[in-house]
Design an enzyme around this catalytic site. Structure first.
Site, PDB file in Angstrom:
ATOM      1  CE1 TYR A 229      31.132  45.212  17.174  1.00  0.00           C
ATOM      2  CE2 TYR A 229      31.845  43.484  18.673  1.00  0.00           C
ATOM      3  CZ  TYR A 229      31.584  44.821  18.419  1.00  0.00           C
ATOM      4  OH  TYR A 229      31.794  45.763  19.407  1.00  0.00           O
ATOM      5  CE  LYS A 233      34.101  47.584  17.170  1.00  0.00           C
ATOM      6  NZ  LYS A 233      34.260  48.978  17.568  1.00  0.00           N
ATOM      7  CB  THR A 266      25.836  50.901  25.534  1.00  0.00           C
ATOM      8  OG1 THR A 266      26.400  49.886  24.677  1.00  0.00           O
ATOM      9  CG2 THR A 266      26.896  51.464  26.434  1.00  0.00           C
TER      10      THR A 266
HETATM   11  N1  LIG Z   1      29.257  48.355  25.040  1.00  0.00           N
HETATM   12  C1  LIG Z   1      30.264  47.498  25.121  1.00  0.00           C
HETATM   13  O1  LIG Z   1      30.287  46.567  25.951  1.00  0.00           O
HETATM   14  C2  LIG Z   1      31.446  47.634  24.203  1.00  0.00           C
HETATM   15  C3  LIG Z   1      32.494  46.707  24.345  1.00  0.00           C
HETATM   16  C4  LIG Z   1      33.591  46.824  23.501  1.00  0.00           C
HETATM   17  C5  LIG Z   1      33.632  47.808  22.550  1.00  0.00           C
HETATM   18  N2  LIG Z   1      32.586  48.683  22.434  1.00  0.00           N
HETATM   19  C6  LIG Z   1      32.692  49.719  21.391  1.00  0.00           C
HETATM   20  O2  LIG Z   1      32.433  50.990  21.964  1.00  0.00           O
HETATM   21  C7  LIG Z   1      31.937  51.873  20.957  1.00  0.00           C
HETATM   22  C8  LIG Z   1      30.738  52.626  21.489  1.00  0.00           C
HETATM   23  O3  LIG Z   1      29.683  51.698  21.665  1.00  0.00           O
HETATM   24  P1  LIG Z   1      28.526  51.855  22.754  1.00  0.00           P
HETATM   25  O4  LIG Z   1      28.620  50.673  23.629  1.00  0.00           O
HETATM   26  O5  LIG Z   1      28.518  53.208  23.340  1.00  0.00           O
HETATM   27  O6  LIG Z   1      27.258  51.614  21.813  1.00  0.00           O
HETATM   28  P2  LIG Z   1      26.031  52.555  21.408  1.00  0.00           P
HETATM   29  O7  LIG Z   1      25.214  51.742  20.494  1.00  0.00           O
HETATM   30  O8  LIG Z   1      25.401  53.122  22.620  1.00  0.00           O
HETATM   31  O9  LIG Z   1      26.764  53.738  20.634  1.00  0.00           O
HETATM   32  C9  LIG Z   1      27.220  53.582  19.324  1.00  0.00           C
HETATM   33  C10 LIG Z   1      27.253  54.946  18.673  1.00  0.00           C
HETATM   34  O10 LIG Z   1      27.625  54.773  17.308  1.00  0.00           O
HETATM   35  C11 LIG Z   1      26.750  55.530  16.508  1.00  0.00           C
HETATM   36  N3  LIG Z   1      26.631  54.983  15.157  1.00  0.00           N
HETATM   37  C12 LIG Z   1      26.188  53.762  14.785  1.00  0.00           C
HETATM   38  N4  LIG Z   1      26.169  53.655  13.439  1.00  0.00           N
HETATM   39  C13 LIG Z   1      26.623  54.839  12.957  1.00  0.00           C
HETATM   40  C14 LIG Z   1      26.825  55.351  11.651  1.00  0.00           C
HETATM   41  N5  LIG Z   1      26.517  54.650  10.549  1.00  0.00           N
HETATM   42  N6  LIG Z   1      27.302  56.603  11.523  1.00  0.00           N
HETATM   43  C15 LIG Z   1      27.585  57.356  12.602  1.00  0.00           C
HETATM   44  N7  LIG Z   1      27.405  56.933  13.870  1.00  0.00           N
HETATM   45  C16 LIG Z   1      26.924  55.685  14.036  1.00  0.00           C
HETATM   46  C17 LIG Z   1      25.411  55.466  17.246  1.00  0.00           C
HETATM   47  O11 LIG Z   1      24.525  56.472  16.821  1.00  0.00           O
HETATM   48  C18 LIG Z   1      25.879  55.622  18.677  1.00  0.00           C
HETATM   49  O12 LIG Z   1      26.039  56.982  19.009  1.00  0.00           O
HETATM   50  C19 LIG Z   1      31.658  50.993  19.736  1.00  0.00           C
HETATM   51  O13 LIG Z   1      32.696  51.149  18.807  1.00  0.00           O
HETATM   52  C20 LIG Z   1      31.665  49.584  20.288  1.00  0.00           C
HETATM   53  O14 LIG Z   1      32.036  48.621  19.338  1.00  0.00           O
HETATM   54  C21 LIG Z   1      31.518  48.622  23.236  1.00  0.00           C
END
Ligand SMILES: NC(=O)c1ccc[n+]([C@@H]2O[C@H](COP(=O)([O-])OP(=O)(O)OC[C@H]3O[C@@H](n4cnc5c(N)ncnc54)[C@H](O)[C@@H]3O)[C@@H](O)[C@H]2O)c1
Length: 351
Positions: A229, A233, A266
């Protein structure tokens, strides 16, 4: 004294249980996994502190961006849904790439300006699907102004995609790297001097303990889901910087940014023990998805950022990124390796 003895007993038991379940692995890998686990907790705590210290920065005034087009990956839930809401509130036409486009009607009904929302199928695990999605977008929109590479996955067992790429790397980095290449001609048409088109890669503070395993990018020999992961990133962050640099050299009016949205409550955490054990702590201490969307929308719209292409943003200001990500040689090497993985000659990227 009894507290010290109890702590030693708990730690020794934990180490013994950990070793028992991992005893088939070489000691080098066990030590690397332990390091990543500890460092990742550190990055998470650092991220939480950063969110608290900068809590007041999570505000945005959305501009009027009528007649402009935004594309976003994954918008059906989590932070992505809130980014879509913001883009629609800014009067943009928004095209989502999601695995189940049937969800779009319900989503559109729940949003202001929902009639400007469309969705096409996109599975980032498949380069073929990425290509079909990009074709659908450009068939209807020859000009694009914003691309938000938001979709992501975190953790899971070792698995290669149909293209032979480790799954987290494929979804988080390579799928988006390919999509950016395919949409760059449309983004270049959308940018003007002083008002560039923007590519916003949603990365994470989890890049911090990471490095890129250039000699075994799929980590076949030493798979550790946390390290994978972090690598994915980190790759998004490094690519944002490198792609921004080559676009600047070509005098293109397209800027690239990497954004850490904060630590957000999330479903991304669905595979973590933390979520199963402390869901209440996530509600209490993590950002809401709406707050998580603010830094991403800031990267999409803030006029000051026009002069700062390639920036890593956290809580709407420059974030702290690791040394590996800043190394120009590593950035170049990753760019070439990523081009190889999508079957493209490096000098044809974005053309
Ligand atoms: N939640 C956190 O604390 C956090 C922290 C840092 C970074 N992020 C990043 O933010 C972004 C959004 O994450 P989130 O927290 O909303 O998570 P989430 O799991 O709620 O959303 C992730 C989204 O990605 C989509 N997805 C996953 N695999 C896929 C695929 N193969 N094809 C198309 N779509 C796909 C899912 O359907 C979902 O809509 C991500 O890139 C995550 O790495 C999140």
């Amino acid at each position: 004294m009894s507290f010290t003895l109890a702590s030693v007993a708990v730690l020794t038991t934990a180490a013994a249980v950990y070793w028992y379940f991992n005893r088939h692995k070489p000691i080098k890998i066990i030590l690397s996994e332990l390091r990543y686990t500890v460092d990742m907790q550190g990055a998470g705590v650092g991220g939480l502190i950063d969110d608290w210290v900068n809590v007041r920065r999570n505000k945005i005034v959305l501009p009027d961006a009528s007649r402009r087009v935004a594309v976003i990956t994954g918008g059906a839930r989590g932070i992505g849904t809130e980014v879509v809401r913001g883009l629609l509130q800014a009067n943009m036409t928004v095209v989502m790439g999601i695995r189940d486009p049937g969800l779009v009607n319900k989503l559109a009904e729940s949003m202001e300006n929902g009639e400007n929302l469309k969705a096409y199928k996109l599975d980032l695990q498949s380069l073929k699907s990425v290509k079909e999605f990009a074709e659908n977008v450009t068939r209807e929109h020859s000009v694009v102004h914003i691309l938000v590479n938001n979709a992501g996955i975190m953790f899971g067992d070792f698995k290669l995609t149909e293209d032979g790429i480790e799954t987290q790397l494929a979804v988080n980095h390579i799928g988006h790297f390919y999509l950016t290449h395919l949409l760059l001609p449309a983004l270049k048409k959308g940018g003007t001097l002083g008002k560039s088109s923007r590519v916003v890669n949603v990365t994470s503070c989890a890049h911090y303990p990471g490095k890129v395993y250039f000699d075994d990018i799929n980590m076949k020999e030493h798979y550790d889901t946390t390290a994978a992961y972090a690598q994915s990133k980190l790759a998004q962050l490094m690519s944002s910087r490198y792609i921004n640099k080559i676009l600047e050299e070509e005098s293109c009016q397209v800027k690239c940014y990497a954004v850490h949205p904060g630590i957000v409550d999330t479903d991304l955490f669905e595979k973590t023990l933390f979520r199963r054990m402390f869901p209440w702590a996530m509600k209490m201490f993590f950002k809401t998805p709406a707050k998580g969307a603010v830094s991403i929308l800031h990267a999409c719209f803030d006029e000051e950022l026009e002069k700062k292409g390639g920036l890593y943003i956290s809580n709407c200001i420059e974030g702290i990124s690791n040394r590996f990500s800043k190394n120009p040689e590593y950035q170049k090497r990753l760019f070439h390796l990523s081009c190889e993985l999508i079957g493209l000659e490096a000098d044809k990227y974005g053309k």
